[in-house]
Design an enzyme around this catalytic site. Structure first.
Site: not given
Ligand SMILES: Cc1cc2nc3c(=O)[nH]c(=O)nc-3n(C[C@H](O)[C@H](O)[C@H](O)COP(=O)(O)OP(=O)(O)OC[C@H]3O[C@@H](n4cnc5c(N)ncnc54)[C@H](O)[C@@H]3O)c2cc1C
Length: 382
Positions: A130-131, A160, A235, A244, A338, A365
């Protein structure tokens, strides 16, 4: 790139071939166009489903093709060969939003929410950030207040993945008091009244994936869409993070692998024929260091995955694996640029895209610093 036979068997090889064919035919030829346009066509979800890509690792009773963590790893590795982590993240938004439903949902909810996504008919996203709440998930402030047979949701979700096109959002909401005990999960349909979406957010990398803010302004969600009991959402989100983080570690390893391969080709075809031999030793040594780190990171992540696959909890180890693989991909993409010199700064150069896409891996994540928090707490408390 060598694959350890200990980790991958014939069924994993079959998944690898299937996904490779899909990537070669349906993705690779178009990636540059999609990156420039900032999105891939929505039809790709259906094509990926038809090719048996979306359903890898999910139970057959919900439309999956079955398979363990290494089937998923083979799938993600081959998808990453398209060269755009944005495509992988966009197609993969189901992998962060469907598992909590399988983990906590009722049989009826699993049948309602999972098969249409695995068939590519609906797009699924995860709404936690969220913000005012990123790393600190327990601080979310989007509220869901029960009124009869609906929850009325107020708040917004930011950053999202697949947010613009998602038909369903597995969304963290506050049904109770402050802190993590008050968090629940609701599946919010994009058609529910009071739900709307921002324009696509313009990012530095993952350009092909759509990322958006979702506004929930008195959004009415039927109570049948509550996943698990009230207060159990945190949870499920924490459990979800483990896979993830594995997924992101594999993406980091493949980012490094591709950057290494591009560098070897560049040195063979351009640097070696055009530069005097004595000036090449430093470049060859760079390749040696890059290859060594890629090999070490891949084996480390596979080993942690193998333990997760056998049911062992690997909360500390997967956090280490994510940080290590991202450290390696940071180093290898930097060195690859490089080695490529000015060529590496051009948009049409794969290494340039790998560098930009890579930057997101140690933020999404769970950031690098949050991984260190997890590791150090577990080290001290155990
Ligand atoms: C491309 C992209 C796609 C995303 N997709 C999704 C999605 O689909 N769904 C979703 O819900 N979210 C998504 N996110 C959000 C992502 O999960 C968050 O960005 C991430 O959790 C970090 O939160 P934040 O960006 O708000 O950083 P913050 O939490 O604001 O952190 C900023 C900095 O402070 C550090 N910091 C914060 N807290 C601590 C602490 N306790 N100790 C030490 N350091 C700390 C962080 O490590 C970081 O360096 C996406 C992000 C990106 C970039």
């Amino acid at each position: 790139m060598s694959h350890s036979l200990d980790y991958f068997d014939a069924t994993h090889h079959e998944v690898r071939q299937r996904v490779r064919g899909f990537v070669e035919r349906q993705v690779k030829p178009y990636v540059e166009i999609w990156e420039a346009q900032g999105e891939f066509p929505e039809e790709l979800y259906r094509l990926a489903a038809e090719a048996g890509v979306l359903a890898v690792g999910y139970p057959e009773c919900y439309g999956g093709t079955g398979g363990d963590l290494f089937a998923k790893i083979a799938c993600v590795e081959e998808l990453m060969r398209c060269g755009s982590a944005g495509v992988v993240a966009g197609l993969g938004s189901l992998d962060i939003s469907i598992p909590p439903i399988l983990f906590l949902g009722t049989e009826e909810q699993k049948m309602r929410f999972v098969p249409p996504v695995l068939k590519g008919n609906r797009i699924s996203a995860l709404g936690v950030t969220e913000p005012g709440a990123g790393s600190d998930v327990a601080a979310i402030s989007t509220t869901a207040v029960r009124q009869g047979d609906h929850y009325v949701v107020h708040g917004s979700k930011l950053f999202i993945t697949s947010g613009l096109r998602a038909n369903q959002l597995t969304c963290a909401v506050r049904t109770g008091g402050e802190g993590y005990h008050g968090i629940s999960l609701l599946v919010i349909d994009s058609g529910h009244p009071g739900s709307s979406v921002s324009k696509k957010l313009e990012k530095m990398g993952w350009l092909s994936s759509d990322t958006a803010q979702i506004f929930l302004d008195g959004c009415r969600v039927p109570v049948e869409n509550l996943i698990g009991e009230e207060g159990k959402g945190f949870y499920a989100i924490m459990e979800n993070f483990q896979n993830e983080r594995l997924h992101l570690s594999i993406m980091a390893n493949m980012t490094a692998q591709l950057a290494l391969e591009e560098s070897i080709t560049y040195v063979r075809e351009k640097a070696a024929p055009s530069r005097p031999a004595p000036t090449l030793q430093g470049t060859y040594h760079k390749l040696a260091d890059m290859a060594t780190l890629v090999e070490a990171s891949r084996e480390f992540v596979y080993r942690v995955a193998a333990k997760m696959n056998s049911g062992q909890r690997q909360v500390m180890e997967i956090s280490m694996a994510k940080n290590f693989s991202c450290m390696v991909s940071d180093y290898v993409t930097e060195e690859a640029t490089q080695i490529h010199g000015r060529e590496g700064c051009l948009r049409r150069c794969l290494v340039e895209r790998l560098c930009r896409d890579n930057r997101i891996l140690s933020i999404g994540g769970g950031t690098r610093e949050i991984m260190k928090e997890v590791i150090s707490k577990l080290l001290i408390d155990s």
